[in-house]
Every structure is written in C-alpha cells, then in structure tokens.
Design a protein around this motif. Structure first.
Motif, mmCIF file in Angstrom:
data_model
loop_
_atom_site.group_PDB
_atom_site.id
_atom_site.type_symbol
_atom_site.label_atom_id
_atom_site.label_comp_id
_atom_site.label_asym_id
_atom_site.label_seq_id
_atom_site.Cartn_x
_atom_site.Cartn_y
_atom_site.Cartn_z
ATOM 1 N N ASN A 73 44.918 13.132 79.467
ATOM 2 C CA ASN A 73 45.929 13.488 78.108
ATOM 3 C C ASN A 73 43.888 13.448 77.766
ATOM 4 O O ASN A 73 43.616 14.733 77.061
ATOM 5 N N LEU A 74 43.681 12.578 77.974
ATOM 6 C CA LEU A 74 41.530 12.943 77.470
ATOM 7 C C LEU A 74 41.648 13.690 77.414
ATOM 8 O O LEU A 74 40.292 14.414 77.365
ATOM 9 N N VAL A 75 41.139 13.928 78.933
ATOM 10 C CA VAL A 75 40.549 15.382 79.862
ATOM 11 C C VAL A 75 41.192 16.703 79.136
ATOM 12 O O VAL A 75 40.570 17.414 78.736
ATOM 13 N N ASP A 76 42.680 16.894 79.027
ATOM 14 C CA ASP A 76 42.898 17.946 78.052
ATOM 15 C C ASP A 76 42.454 18.193 76.830
ATOM 16 O O ASP A 76 41.867 18.559 76.539
ATOM 17 N N TYR A 77 42.190 16.987 76.326
ATOM 18 C CA TYR A 77 41.392 16.692 75.129
ATOM 19 C C TYR A 77 40.417 17.886 74.174
ATOM 20 O O TYR A 77 40.018 17.782 73.979
ATOM 21 N N TYR A 78 38.946 16.879 75.378
ATOM 22 C CA TYR A 78 37.853 17.001 75.757
ATOM 23 C C TYR A 78 37.480 18.128 77.116
ATOM 24 O O TYR A 78 36.300 18.153 77.602
ATOM 25 N N GLY A 79 38.482 18.917 77.038
ATOM 26 C CA GLY A 79 38.678 20.036 77.940
ATOM 27 C C GLY A 79 37.228 21.055 78.137
ATOM 28 O O GLY A 79 37.032 21.804 78.765
ATOM 29 N N ASP A 80 36.932 21.399 76.970
ATOM 30 C CA ASP A 80 35.815 22.458 76.143
ATOM 31 C C ASP A 80 34.358 21.994 75.789
ATOM 32 O O ASP A 80 33.762 22.130 76.186
ATOM 33 N N GLU A 81 34.774 20.365 77.005
ATOM 34 C CA GLU A 81 33.533 19.266 76.739
ATOM 35 C C GLU A 81 33.591 19.218 78.031
ATOM 36 O O GLU A 81 33.699 18.163 78.806
ATOM 37 N N PRO A 82 32.990 20.186 79.045
ATOM 38 C CA PRO A 82 32.679 19.832 80.512
ATOM 39 C C PRO A 82 31.463 18.168 81.326
ATOM 40 O O PRO A 82 33.040 17.893 82.042
ATOM 41 N N GLU A 83 31.378 17.856 80.316
ATOM 42 C CA GLU A 83 30.564 17.096 80.755
ATOM 43 C C GLU A 83 31.873 16.157 81.021
ATOM 44 O O GLU A 83 31.522 15.066 81.445
ATOM 45 N N ILE A 84 31.681 15.281 79.825
ATOM 46 C CA ILE A 84 32.931 14.514 79.022
ATOM 47 C C ILE A 84 34.201 14.611 80.406
ATOM 48 O O ILE A 84 34.602 13.534 81.215
ATOM 49 N N SER A 85 34.715 15.451 80.174
ATOM 50 C CA SER A 85 35.914 15.701 80.905
ATOM 51 C C SER A 85 35.268 16.023 82.941
ATOM 52 O O SER A 85 36.103 14.570 82.895
ATOM 53 N N ASN A 86 34.671 15.929 82.590
ATOM 54 C CA ASN A 86 34.435 15.104 84.739
ATOM 55 C C ASN A 86 33.573 13.887 84.424
ATOM 56 O O ASN A 86 34.636 13.584 85.649
ATOM 57 N N TRP A 87 32.881 13.949 83.476
ATOM 58 C CA TRP A 87 33.585 12.076 83.911
ATOM 59 C C TRP A 87 34.318 11.376 83.709
ATOM 60 O O TRP A 87 34.794 10.031 84.189
ATOM 61 N N LEU A 88 35.451 12.043 82.683
ATOM 62 C CA LEU A 88 36.386 11.185 82.711
ATOM 63 C C LEU A 88 37.244 10.500 83.956
ATOM 64 O O LEU A 88 37.881 10.099 84.298
ATOM 65 N N ARG A 89 37.370 12.396 84.681
ATOM 66 C CA ARG A 89 37.670 12.448 85.956
ATOM 67 C C ARG A 89 37.426 11.720 87.240
ATOM 68 O O ARG A 89 37.611 11.502 87.920
ATOM 69 N N GLU A 90 36.227 12.021 87.580
ATOM 70 C CA GLU A 90 35.653 11.654 88.363
ATOM 71 C C GLU A 90 35.072 10.315 88.554
ATOM 72 O O GLU A 90 34.591 9.647 89.872
ATOM 73 N N GLN A 91 34.350 9.194 87.398
ATOM 74 C CA GLN A 91 33.669 8.377 87.375
ATOM 75 C C GLN A 91 35.089 7.290 87.088
ATOM 76 O O GLN A 91 35.227 6.412 87.086
ATOM 77 N N TRP A 92 35.745 7.617 85.600
ATOM 78 C CA TRP A 92 36.314 7.042 84.831
ATOM 79 C C TRP A 92 37.496 5.823 84.896
ATOM 80 O O TRP A 92 37.920 5.048 85.483
ATOM 81 N N GLU A 93 38.489 7.581 85.663
ATOM 82 C CA GLU A 93 39.775 7.310 86.398
ATOM 83 C C GLU A 93 39.783 6.368 87.367
ATOM 84 O O GLU A 93 40.680 5.402 87.973
ATOM 85 N N VAL A 94 38.478 6.708 88.127
ATOM 86 C CA VAL A 94 38.853 6.253 89.516
ATOM 87 C C VAL A 94 38.279 4.577 89.175
ATOM 88 O O VAL A 94 38.820 4.024 90.297
ATOM 89 N N GLU A 95 37.423 4.620 88.656
ATOM 90 C CA GLU A 95 37.671 2.671 88.426
ATOM 91 C C GLU A 95 38.334 2.811 88.175
ATOM 92 O O GLU A 95 38.654 1.260 88.164
ATOM 93 N N GLU A 96 38.999 3.017 86.707
ATOM 94 C CA GLU A 96 40.149 2.649 86.291
ATOM 95 C C GLU A 96 41.464 2.178 87.930
ATOM 96 O O GLU A 96 41.997 1.328 87.346
ATOM 97 N N LEU A 97 41.405 3.041 88.002
ATOM 98 C CA LEU A 97 42.464 2.833 88.686
ATOM 99 C C LEU A 97 42.037 2.013 90.134
ATOM 100 O O LEU A 97 43.048 1.345 90.896
ATOM 101 N N GLN A 98 41.093 1.819 90.717
ATOM 102 C CA GLN A 98 40.090 0.332 91.535
ATOM 103 C C GLN A 98 40.818 -0.858 91.052
ATOM 104 O O GLN A 98 40.861 -1.568 91.857
ATOM 105 N N HIS A 99 40.690 -0.674 89.538
ATOM 106 C CA HIS A 99 41.055 -1.950 88.629
ATOM 107 C C HIS A 99 41.606 -2.145 89.369
ATOM 108 O O HIS A 99 42.754 -3.477 89.349
#
Length: 275
Positions: free
Chosen positions: A52-78
């Motif tokens: 949902n957040l990646v879609d919401y911030y789809g026009d903000e590559p820095e944010i959407s990339n961080w969400l997908r590549e770091q935030w989601e990865v770390e949350e799923l690792q938790h």
C-alpha cells in the motif's frame, strides 16, 4: 542511504543462538508465548501494508525503493525471527496454519483508503507507528531475563527507531512542500496514537488462541484475560519518555511549549497502553 541506518540493520537470524535458551524454563510461560506469537504474526504481515505504501509513494523513487528494499525486508525478518523463537520453544504450535488464518482476516484491514489524506500526514502516522513498536519491543526486552529474546527484542527495537528516523526525514520534506500546519500534524498524531493498539493485535490474538487452544476459540473471557496479562507485562516495563519525544517531534514545538504539552500527551499515552 545514510551510514547510520546501515549500522543498525544488517543483523541476521543466524546471529541469534537459540541453543542458549533454557527451553524447559521458558516453555511453561504462556504469557510469553502469546506476546511473541502475536508479534510474529503482525510483523510477518508487513508485506500487505508495504505494498500500500509503495503504491502511495510510487512517484517518489527514493521512498518507494527504501520501503521495498530495506523497510519491508527488515520487518519480515522480525517476523521470521519471532516465528523461529516460537517454533523452537513450542514446536507443537502450528504456526503456519494459524498465521494463514490470521492473514486471511488481516488482509481485509490493510487498505489504501485507510492511509492519511496526504503524503506528509501519512509520514506522521508512520512515525507514530514506529514509535509505538519501538516502545513495545523495548518493553518486551526489559520484561524478560531470557537472553535470546532479550537480545532479539532489543535488535527489533533499534530497527524500529531507525525506521522512525527515515520516516521523520521524509515527513520534513513533505511538510515544507505541502505547507502542513501544526493543527493538521496534530490531528494525524492524535488519530494514529489513539489507534496504536488497534485491531491488528486483537486479530493476531484471536488466531493464536484458536490454534493454541481451539476449545477456547470463542471464549471472550479468556481472550480478555490473556490480553490483560500481555498488557500488564508491557505496561510495567514501559519507558515512555522516549516515545513521547518521538511522537511529539513532528510538531516542532518550541522547548517551553513542548514541556507544557508533554504531560497531557503522557496521560494520553498511558491510557493507550492501559486499555
């Protein structure tokens, strides 16, 4: 990516030595089981709201990339680390089946239309969520003398603080671009703070109990009893000062005003964690 964010985040589940757990000592602790199992479900469902957040911030590559590549990865690792802890101590618990049942219900709560009406205000909401989860895991770490869980919860808490820093930095960018005034920022803070203990945890508990003790799946009194014990554990190990500062920070209040506001905000936080 900032150097500081890299320093905290790249621990792995392999860094945790589950052989150090005194299983015989920990196994009888049903309250601990419910705390960790419920947390593992919510963390493992991170991919739903990440999309949902990646879609919401789809026009903000820095944010959407961080969400997908770091935030989601770390949350799923938790979620995976907490699941591993549960399955190590309580192997009879059918985690995957219970989690799938949870996910079927939980997915109905994760809707784009539930996000804040502007990108800046949603970053405010994210700050509140990260402050709340950092508080929870810090309290969980302090609540136990079992070394592996103490270490794991502390690692997760540090990750959540680091996530908060990212969301706050993005918020500051949107605050300027959107011309967000304090009353709108306060509205988002208040809404998300009052929702901090929301249906996510209640949904997780229902499905954990249903799998753990199917005969009590519809026993509301037992659900409430377990919920109360979990709350008592976290509440008695809270250190609210850091949480209050994190939640209030987007308001950018003068120091004197911040001191005046801190007390009523603390009272609100206490009510949130007491209920």
């Amino acid at each position: 990516m900032h150097k500081g964010s890299e320093e905290n985040t790249h621990w792995k589940i392999a860094d945790l030595d589950f052989s150090k757990i005194n299983t015989a000592q920990v196994r009888p602790n049903e309250n601990l089981f419910y705390l960790v199992a419920c947390a593992s479900f919510v963390e493992s469902g991170s991919h739903l709201y990440t999309q949902n957040l990646v879609d919401y911030y789809g026009d903000e590559p820095e944010i959407s990339n961080w969400l997908r590549e770091q935030w989601e990865v770390e949350e799923l690792q938790h979620g995976q680390a907490l699941r591993t802890y549960v399955e190590h101590i309580w192997p009879e618990f059918d985690w995957q089946t219970a989690y799938q049942n949870f996910l079927d219900e939980y997915s109905t709560y994760c809707k784009v239309e539930l996000l804040e009406p502007s990108k800046g205000l949603e970053m405010v909401a994210r700050c509140v969520v990260e402050a709340g989860t950092a508080t929870f895991y810090s309290a969980l770490s302090r609540s136990t003398d079992e070394p592996v869980l103490k270490d794991l919860a502390s690692r997760i808490a540090k990750d959540e603080v680091n996530h908060y820093k990212h969301f706050f930095r993005y918020f500051r960018r949107f605050r300027q671009n959107e011309g967000l005034r304090r009353h709108r920022i306060f509205g988002a803070l208040r809404r998300r703070t009052l929702e901090m203990k929301n249906e996510d945890a209640a949904c997780a508990l229902r499905h954990v109990l249903s799998a753990r003790a199917p005969q009590h799946a519809d026993d509301q009194a037992m659900l409430q009893q377990i919920h109360s014990k979990m709350n008592t554990t976290i509440r008695s190990h809270l250190s609210p000062d850091m949480t209050i500062k994190m939640i209030m920070r987007p308001l950018d209040l003068p120091h004197a005003v911040q001191s005046l506001v801190a007390y009523p905000v603390t009272q609100i936080m206490n009510k949130v964690f007491l209920r």
